[in-house]
Each structure stands twice: as C-alpha cells, then as structure tokens.
Design a protein around this motif. Sequence first.
Motif, PDB file in Angstrom:
ATOM      1  N   THR A  34      -0.664   7.887  31.156  1.00  0.00           N
ATOM      2  CA  THR A  34       0.636   7.552  31.748  1.00  0.00           C
ATOM      3  C   THR A  34       1.738   8.436  31.158  1.00  0.00           C
ATOM      4  O   THR A  34       2.569   8.998  31.895  1.00  0.00           O
ATOM      5  N   LEU A  35       1.736   8.590  29.850  1.00  0.00           N
ATOM      6  CA  LEU A  35       2.754   9.440  29.202  1.00  0.00           C
ATOM      7  C   LEU A  35       2.574  10.907  29.573  1.00  0.00           C
ATOM      8  O   LEU A  35       3.557  11.658  29.693  1.00  0.00           O
ATOM      9  N   GLU A  36       1.334  11.324  29.770  1.00  0.00           N
ATOM     10  CA  GLU A  36       1.095  12.702  30.225  1.00  0.00           C
ATOM     11  C   GLU A  36       1.726  12.923  31.603  1.00  0.00           C
ATOM     12  O   GLU A  36       2.396  13.935  31.848  1.00  0.00           O
ATOM     13  N   ASP A  37       1.482  11.959  32.505  1.00  0.00           N
ATOM     14  CA  ASP A  37       2.084  12.067  33.836  1.00  0.00           C
ATOM     15  C   ASP A  37       3.613  12.107  33.756  1.00  0.00           C
ATOM     16  O   ASP A  37       4.274  12.852  34.493  1.00  0.00           O
ATOM     17  N   PHE A  38       4.188  11.290  32.869  1.00  0.00           N
ATOM     18  CA  PHE A  38       5.653  11.211  32.751  1.00  0.00           C
ATOM     19  C   PHE A  38       6.258  12.497  32.195  1.00  0.00           C
ATOM     20  O   PHE A  38       7.289  12.974  32.685  1.00  0.00           O
ATOM     21  N   TYR A  39       5.615  13.072  31.169  1.00  0.00           N
ATOM     22  CA  TYR A  39       6.266  14.156  30.422  1.00  0.00           C
ATOM     23  C   TYR A  39       5.814  15.552  30.831  1.00  0.00           C
ATOM     24  O   TYR A  39       6.478  16.538  30.491  1.00  0.00           O
ATOM     25  N   LYS A  40       4.706  15.679  31.561  1.00  0.00           N
ATOM     26  CA  LYS A  40       4.219  17.004  31.964  1.00  0.00           C
ATOM     27  C   LYS A  40       5.268  17.791  32.741  1.00  0.00           C
ATOM     28  O   LYS A  40       5.465  18.999  32.497  1.00  0.00           O
ATOM     29  N   ALA A  77       5.113  21.269  24.913  1.00  0.00           N
ATOM     30  CA  ALA A  77       3.794  21.176  25.570  1.00  0.00           C
ATOM     31  C   ALA A  77       3.327  19.726  25.577  1.00  0.00           C
ATOM     32  O   ALA A  77       3.606  18.967  24.651  1.00  0.00           O
ATOM     33  N   ILE A  78       2.612  19.370  26.642  1.00  0.00           N
ATOM     34  CA  ILE A  78       1.983  18.046  26.766  1.00  0.00           C
ATOM     35  C   ILE A  78       0.488  18.258  26.991  1.00  0.00           C
ATOM     36  O   ILE A  78       0.086  19.030  27.864  1.00  0.00           O
ATOM     37  N   GLU A  79      -0.315  17.552  26.210  1.00  0.00           N
ATOM     38  CA  GLU A  79      -1.783  17.686  26.275  1.00  0.00           C
ATOM     39  C   GLU A  79      -2.178  19.162  26.209  1.00  0.00           C
ATOM     40  O   GLU A  79      -2.911  19.692  27.056  1.00  0.00           O
ATOM     41  N   ALA A  80      -1.708  19.824  25.157  1.00  0.00           N
ATOM     42  CA  ALA A  80      -1.930  21.266  25.009  1.00  0.00           C
ATOM     43  C   ALA A  80      -3.346  21.542  24.518  1.00  0.00           C
ATOM     44  O   ALA A  80      -3.765  21.031  23.479  1.00  0.00           O
ATOM     45  N   ASN A  81      -4.061  22.360  25.294  1.00  0.00           N
ATOM     46  CA  ASN A  81      -5.417  22.751  24.908  1.00  0.00           C
ATOM     47  C   ASN A  81      -5.366  23.887  23.898  1.00  0.00           C
ATOM     48  O   ASN A  81      -4.602  24.847  24.056  1.00  0.00           O
ATOM     49  N   ASN A  82      -6.191  23.774  22.855  1.00  0.00           N
ATOM     50  CA  ASN A  82      -6.259  24.818  21.831  1.00  0.00           C
ATOM     51  C   ASN A  82      -7.706  25.188  21.565  1.00  0.00           C
ATOM     52  O   ASN A  82      -8.591  24.316  21.550  1.00  0.00           O
ATOM     53  N   GLU A  83      -7.928  26.455  21.361  1.00  0.00           N
ATOM     54  CA  GLU A  83      -9.263  26.940  21.004  1.00  0.00           C
ATOM     55  C   GLU A  83      -9.085  28.223  20.199  1.00  0.00           C
ATOM     56  O   GLU A  83      -8.617  29.233  20.725  1.00  0.00           O
ATOM     57  N   ILE A 136     -12.760  26.261  16.649  1.00  0.00           N
ATOM     58  CA  ILE A 136     -12.262  24.896  16.539  1.00  0.00           C
ATOM     59  C   ILE A 136     -11.379  24.658  17.747  1.00  0.00           C
ATOM     60  O   ILE A 136     -10.570  25.521  18.124  1.00  0.00           O
ATOM     61  N   ARG A 137     -11.570  23.563  18.395  1.00  0.00           N
ATOM     62  CA  ARG A 137     -10.842  23.305  19.640  1.00  0.00           C
ATOM     63  C   ARG A 137     -10.370  21.866  19.674  1.00  0.00           C
ATOM     64  O   ARG A 137     -10.961  20.984  19.035  1.00  0.00           O
ATOM     65  N   GLY A 138      -9.308  21.626  20.443  1.00  0.00           N
ATOM     66  CA  GLY A 138      -8.780  20.271  20.550  1.00  0.00           C
ATOM     67  C   GLY A 138      -7.558  20.232  21.456  1.00  0.00           C
ATOM     68  O   GLY A 138      -7.012  21.265  21.856  1.00  0.00           O
ATOM     69  N   LYS A 139      -7.159  19.029  21.772  1.00  0.00           N
ATOM     70  CA  LYS A 139      -6.028  18.816  22.683  1.00  0.00           C
ATOM     71  C   LYS A 139      -4.960  18.022  21.943  1.00  0.00           C
ATOM     72  O   LYS A 139      -5.227  16.949  21.401  1.00  0.00           O
ATOM     73  N   VAL A 140      -3.721  18.598  21.939  1.00  0.00           N
ATOM     74  CA  VAL A 140      -2.603  17.965  21.253  1.00  0.00           C
ATOM     75  C   VAL A 140      -1.816  17.130  22.250  1.00  0.00           C
ATOM     76  O   VAL A 140      -1.466  17.615  23.335  1.00  0.00           O
ATOM     77  N   MET A 190      -4.445  24.858  14.456  1.00  0.00           N
ATOM     78  CA  MET A 190      -4.831  25.515  15.701  1.00  0.00           C
ATOM     79  C   MET A 190      -3.619  26.111  16.415  1.00  0.00           C
ATOM     80  O   MET A 190      -3.664  27.244  16.915  1.00  0.00           O
ATOM     81  N   MET A 191      -2.524  25.355  16.491  1.00  0.00           N
ATOM     82  CA  MET A 191      -1.349  25.836  17.227  1.00  0.00           C
ATOM     83  C   MET A 191      -0.706  27.009  16.500  1.00  0.00           C
ATOM     84  O   MET A 191      -0.171  27.938  17.125  1.00  0.00           O
ATOM     85  N   HIS A 192      -0.781  26.986  15.178  1.00  0.00           N
ATOM     86  CA  HIS A 192      -0.250  28.128  14.424  1.00  0.00           C
ATOM     87  C   HIS A 192      -1.149  29.342  14.598  1.00  0.00           C
ATOM     88  O   HIS A 192      -0.677  30.479  14.808  1.00  0.00           O
ATOM     89  N   ALA A 193      -2.479  29.122  14.553  1.00  0.00           N
ATOM     90  CA  ALA A 193      -3.425  30.233  14.691  1.00  0.00           C
ATOM     91  C   ALA A 193      -3.352  30.866  16.071  1.00  0.00           C
ATOM     92  O   ALA A 193      -3.554  32.080  16.223  1.00  0.00           O
ATOM     93  N   SER A 194      -3.042  30.058  17.080  1.00  0.00           N
ATOM     94  CA  SER A 194      -2.939  30.591  18.452  1.00  0.00           C
ATOM     95  C   SER A 194      -1.530  31.081  18.773  1.00  0.00           C
ATOM     96  O   SER A 194      -1.225  31.383  19.923  1.00  0.00           O
ATOM     97  N   LYS A 195      -0.659  31.087  17.709  1.00  0.00           N
ATOM     98  CA  LYS A 195       0.712  31.609  17.811  1.00  0.00           C
ATOM     99  C   LYS A 195       1.556  30.865  18.859  1.00  0.00           C
ATOM    100  O   LYS A 195       2.443  31.444  19.481  1.00  0.00           O
ATOM    101  N   GLN A 196       1.280  29.588  19.054  1.00  0.00           N
ATOM    102  CA  GLN A 196       2.083  28.791  19.988  1.00  0.00           C
ATOM    103  C   GLN A 196       3.316  28.211  19.303  1.00  0.00           C
ATOM    104  O   GLN A 196       4.253  27.781  19.971  1.00  0.00           O
TER     105      GLN A 196
END
Length: 921
Positions: free
Chosen positions: A691-697, A770-776, A790-794, A846-852
């Motif tokens: 629900t929050l993803e839908d609201f904030y995306k 970012a909302i539900e940000a994919n990282n790898e 290493i992967r994950g969703k923030v 992950m977000m730092h390593a991917s320079k986001q």
Amino acid sequence: MTTFIFDVLKDLQNNNTNISKITFVLPSKRAGLFLKHQLPKVINQTVFSPEIISIEEFVEEMSKLKSISNTELLFEFYGTYTNLTKEENRDSFESFSKWAQILLQDFNEIDRYLIPQAKIFDYLGAIKEIESNHWSLDEKKTDFVKNYLAFWTKLYNYYNHFTKHLLNKNIGYQGLIYREAVENLESYIQNHNEKQHVFLGFNALNTAEETIIQELLENDIAQVYWDIDAVFINNLKHDAALFTRHHKSKWSFFKNNPFNWISENYSKEKNISIFGIPKNIGQAKYIGEILNNLQTTHQSLQNTAVVLGDENLLIPVLNSLPKSIDALNITMGFPLKSIPLASLFEALFHLHKNASNSFYYKDVINIISHQFIRPLLTIENIDYASKLIETIDTNNLVYLTKDRLKQIAIESSNIIDLLFSNWQKSIQNALNNCSQLILIIKNHLDKEKESNLLSLEYVFRFNELFNELNRLNSEYHHIKDISALYSVYKELLSNNTLDFQGEPLQGLQIMGMLESRVLDFETVIISSVNEGVLPSGKSNNSFIPFDVKIENNLPTYKEKDAVYTYHFYHLLQRAKNVYILYNTEADVLTGGEKSRFITQLELEGIHSINHQIIAPLVPIIEPSLNVIKKTETLQKQIIQLAGEGFSPSSLTNYIRNPIDFYYQKILKIKEHDDVEETVASNTLGTVVHNTLEDFYKPFEGKLLTLDSIKNLKLQIEEKVTFHFKNEYKEGDITKGKNLIIFEIAKRYVSNFLDLEIKHLKAGNTIKIIAIEANNEVLIDIPELNFPIKIRGKVDRVDEYNGVTRIIDYKTGSVQQNQVEIVNWEDLNTDYKKYSKSFQILAYAYMMHASKQISLPIEAGIISFKNLSSGFLKFAKKDKPGNYAKKDMLITQETINNFSDELNNLIKEICNPDIDFTEKEV
C-alpha cells in the motif's frame, strides 16, 4: 497338567455315562470348542459327538424366541415409546437412545432375575414421588416435575407394551428369553425327560439360570460340575467362591447329593511373578519379552495364554510379539472402529452433521487425502486430490462448495458428488451415497486383489454395516436426521469386530478375561491388573437405585467384582507359571494403583511371590547437532548461489542457524503455504508495504506536500482492500479476527501518513528519492576466486531536511536498542540482537556501492507498532549502556567496518573447510 474339562469327561466315563447322548451346556461357545477337542483324549473309539451348546443357545431353544441385537431392540422400543407418548412430549430418536439403552439394561436385569415387574416399577415411581417433594415445597408442581414423574409412572406400561410386542414377533432380549425359558421349563422337562444335561464351569448364575438348572437336577435329567478350589470355598470372606458358596448352601438338591467339585489345585506349587510397569505400552512390550524368554528356555507356548484385562492392549501386544511365534490364536475380534475405513466415514459424518452448502477446507482435505479416497481421485495419472489441495492453498479457500470442488476436479465429479452432496436432504440418499462409495472402493481394490485382501475385508464388513443401517431405516423409519443416523452408526460400529483367522487350539492364546471361562492353561500372563480395570469397580449405569437392587436381589458392583475375582483366581488354579502385570502410572480414567487381587495374593501367604517394579530400558541418546559436510557438489552449489546473489535476509538467516540457510538456499526447501484462516503477520506486513509503495512511488524525485499526503488518506480503504484481496486471495476479511486485522492495516497506514503530516506541518522537508529500490552489487573478496553478489530491495530512500535516509518498514515492534551496536564483530554472532542492524547496514552498503547515495547518511527502521518513536536510527555506541556516546551517521568508516564483517561472513559460508553446523536453539 489336567484340565477341568478333561476331569469332567473322565468322571462321566468312569460313571459309565453314554457321552454321545449328553447335552453339554457351557458358559461360552469357546469352552465348547475346547471340550470337543478333549473328547478324543477320553474316548478311544468312534462315537457320535454329543450336543455341545452355550447357556444362551440352551435358553433360546427353551424359550422359542430369537435374540436380536441391542441396536434393533432400540428401534423396537422406540415404537413402544411413540405409541405411549404424546407427539408434543416425545424425544427424538437420538435423545431417546441415550436413556433407553440404560432402561433396556434394567429390563434385562429384572427379567433375568425373575423380579415381579409391577412391584419394582411401582416402587421406583413411589421413590421418585418422594424425591420430587424435596425439589418443590409448593403443592402446585411445575411442568418439569410433572413430566419427570409421568415418565416413572409409565415405566411399567413401557415394559408391558414392549415385551408383548416382542413376544408377538417371537423375538426378545436376553432377559426376556430367560424369563420365557423359565415359563416353558415344565413343558421342556416333559418333552426331554430322557435327555441328560451336563452343566459345567458355571459360577455366577442369575435367578432364571438357577431355577432352570435346579429343576433339571430335581427331575434327574441333569448333572452340574462346579470348578472351585477348597482355599476359596472354605474362606467365607473370599469373593472367588461368593456364588458357589450360595449355590452349595441354598440349593435343596445338594442337601442329599454330592457337590462336584471342590478341588485342591490352587495350593500346589506355582511360580507367580508380579511386575509393575509404567503405562500400557510398557506392559505390551514386556509381554513380548516374557514370551521371548519362554521360547528361549525351550518352553512350548502350546499351553500358554495371554489374558488382557484391558482389551485396548490387543494391538500393542500383537506388535510386541516375538517374530519366532508361528502359531497364534486371538479370541477377541479387532474393533471395526479401529480400522482405517472407519476414519473415512467418521470424517464424512463430521462433515455432514451440520447442514451447510459449504465445507471447511480442513474437513475437505481430510477426506480427499484419505487412503481409500485419494486413489479414486487419480484419473489418467492426474492426482486431482493434490490439485484440489494446491488450489485450496493457493487461493486461500477456507470454505468451499461442492460446485467449486467439481470445477477444480472436473474429471472426478462423480466421486465429489458422493462425498459432498448434502446429506440433509434425505437419510436414504446419505445411506445410498455411502453404499455406492463402498462399491466404488471395492471395484478399485479388485484391480489388484492379491495385494488388497485385507482392505477388501474392511470394505466387506462396512458394506454389511451399511446394509444393516439401510434395513433398520427402511423397516422402522425412526431416523429423521443425520445426527440420529450417526448415533445408530456408532452403536453398530462399536458392537462389530473383524475376526482374526487362526487355529483355535494351537499355539499361543490371546484372549479377554471373559473368554478364559472354563479354560485352564499351564502358563498365564495377565495384563492391566489395576483397580478400575480388574475389577472394574463401582459403576451405576442403571435407573434402579442401589438399595432397591439390594432388596430385590439384583446384582450390584459387589457381585460384578466377585465375578472377576472368580475368573482371575480360576486362571491361577491349575497354572504352574503366572505372570501378573499392572500399570504403575496413576491414570484418572483407567486407574493407577495395583489391583486388590495383587494385594490379596500377597497377604494370603500361600505362594512365594516375586514382585518387581520394571523400568523400561531407555537408551541414552546423546543429542548431536546436525552437520552438513561441504562436498565438492555442495561447494559448486554455494558458488552458484554466490553468483546469483546473497540477500541481507538470507545472510542473517545463516547467522541465526546455518542449517536453515542450507535447507532454504541450497536445497530450495520452502515452508508449505497453508491456508490462512486468520491473516498471518507476514501477510499484514506485505499489505502495508505494498500500500505504501503504491502511495509513494509516484512521488519519486519529488518533495512531499501536505495536500498530497492528505489526498493519500482518502485512498487508504481502497488500496488496503485491493492488496488484501491480492495477498489473502479468497479469504474472508469481512468478519472476526480478519476484520480486526484489516482495520489494523488501515490504521497502520493512516498513522504513518499522520506522522508524515506532523513532520511537514513542523516545517520539515521530505523528498522521496526511491521506493522499493532494487540493488545488486558485486563484492570483491580477494580470498575467493569466483564472483559474489549481494542483492536486496530497500523500502524507502528519502531526504529529510537534506539528510539522506534509508528506511526499512517493520509492522512488528522494534525498539531503538535493536538497531544499536557496540562491537562490530557481534553483527555475525548474535542474530536476536543485531539482525536488524545487519539488514539496514547491508542496504546502506549496497546503495553506496552502487553510487545511488553519497555519505554520510542515516539508516534505520520505522516500526508501525512503535510509531510514536518515529525513525529508529542505526547507532554505533562506544560502550554498552543508556548513557554511552552514540554515532548515528553512517560514514565511510561505518561502511568499511561493516564491509569487513560482511566479507568475513561470506568467506565463512563459502569456506569448504567450515561445515554447515546446526546451532542450538
């Protein structure tokens, strides 16, 4: 050793009696079989076999009445009840059957003991009249009291009408047959004055039996042989001879004739061992051990009997017998209610007892998974049972209709119809469905007949049972609903057994206490010799008060206990080796203390008794942790997994327990997704997250405004409902706990939006990055020569007053101290304390390593159960305690320290020399 039966036959032969012309009357049919077996040992020439019958057969022949089952008696009696009771005052057949069973037992006792019926029923009515005066001091009685008294005054009418009805049909219950036999006694004697009767092995006789035997003795056409020992009959307090002393002193025949026999076998030397053993299974196992020891010492089991005080021990005892036993005879039947097919019909009755067009999913799964049903749902190699279960789980179906089941398993619609068509429409339809189902199961089993012989026997017996139900329903029309049908079914089921096949006169004998009447064995093993079992003790399953029974010479619990006393001591009379077992563990239902029989044996002082308490041999099993060696194949799987990518949750799972990581990530074993009757916590979390993803995306890259958040509040109901339907499938969220959880989900979202509004009103700026940000990201670990990801969703990345924040949502309760650490090395060792810190640091890494993002940043958790605490920031403390210095910014140093711990963890997972070892929970 000689037996009582042999001694009787030898005495008859010595008296030049023509055995061929004798009618032997015994307490049971089984005793007759042993008598027939003993005849060749006495008679060494070819003769016609004498007539050998049980006492029940004998009185049935005299009365000219046929005995009918207890179930059919109930139906016949209900006809009497309806004839004598106004429709508005009648009980249903189901309610009637509960008290009528007891009344029929009382009718039986009254007739067996030839009590004047009018006298005792008038007496009972008068007693109840007196009792009712204590209930109500008012002269005007309530309707309840009036109906109660009316019932007691009608008992004599019930009895008269019922017995006349049975006599007109030439049928009867045992007591009525005995009474009629006494009525016909004079006629029988006149017509059989040249016939010689021999009664042997009797003990407790009812008044009718006493009258019959005495009359035949007085008319010189009968002999009677008692089997009693001098030790018992000479001890006036010994209940083993309670009845025999009465017969000897009260019967006029014995004033001028000898009393055959008082033997002296009990005092002879015997090996008596008493063993106290915990629980019933312990007794069963020890019986097997005793039998094994007997065989080891080369003792034959030909003259050995295992007598089960509690017949529920039959199956455990059979499973405990030594494999070397080649000949076995079981006199008791296997209860029909214990065979696998009984559980199917139990489940069907449970399903259909309450009228409904939809069925609870567990009931459905229970039926379609049954061993006799699942094969019927497999058509052309398609397992429709599995398909049904999978659909139920996938769509979260808590209740299903028959039509929905047929849609899913269209090819099996005929079986679905038989199982799930509403039985409430017609009792006959319900019975027809069951009969058709039995036929279909039988046809399926016939395809591989040789391997299904036992199952076919089950089906045959249940076919007989439902044929009887059909007959009773067609003939009497008393069954009006499924609940009543179920009661009759259970009554028939409880009275039916599956008989074992065996050679009745060879090998080890396993029997109940009553089957041992008249029989003698050299070695006897008796189980469950506990108070409440042997003897059974006080029970008052009767409408006749205790004092009324005493006055009318009806048997009470004292006489019933004396019956078992006689049987117990009779087993010991001629035996040489006796093993008595009792349960040492107190049990409310089946007793616990050893029987008074054991105490009496010890106090008698006649025999030397070996009494031991046996403790079962319990092997010491040292607990060992599960260890999975990292083989070459397993190492390849780990390398493959590393290339696909580790998630923060999988890494914390390894920290918690490496074995769980192995099962879930290497073997890919997932937990089965059961139907959620109540919304699970993870489902609630998913709904709130989505629900929050839908609201904030839509706000990615934008600043939040008060109006935009207020507009989101208007959409809460719609979005939460949408995501519940998406996640909870066809589960119902409109009532009960699920409705509460649905409202909680809305409240969580609403409270979160209120928190955002509060921050904005306070002048803070919030920008969604970012909302539900994919990282790898790839991790470079020099010691490992293969790629690692290493992967994950923030959940959310935003800027709060210019400070970048990484936010992880948790619908559970999280406190500030759960996102704080003191020592970096603790991250990889203590799951409970630091798993949440590990996860949010992994997201930051992950977000730092991917320079986001650019450092420094904040990372933490928003707990919906602890929303008042706001954003719970990760903190590095210099020492434990509330007053330690905290660093809440994540800097390059933080990332470097975490990176070291992350690398160490991954190196451990990938190290071929470190096995996956289970952690103690």
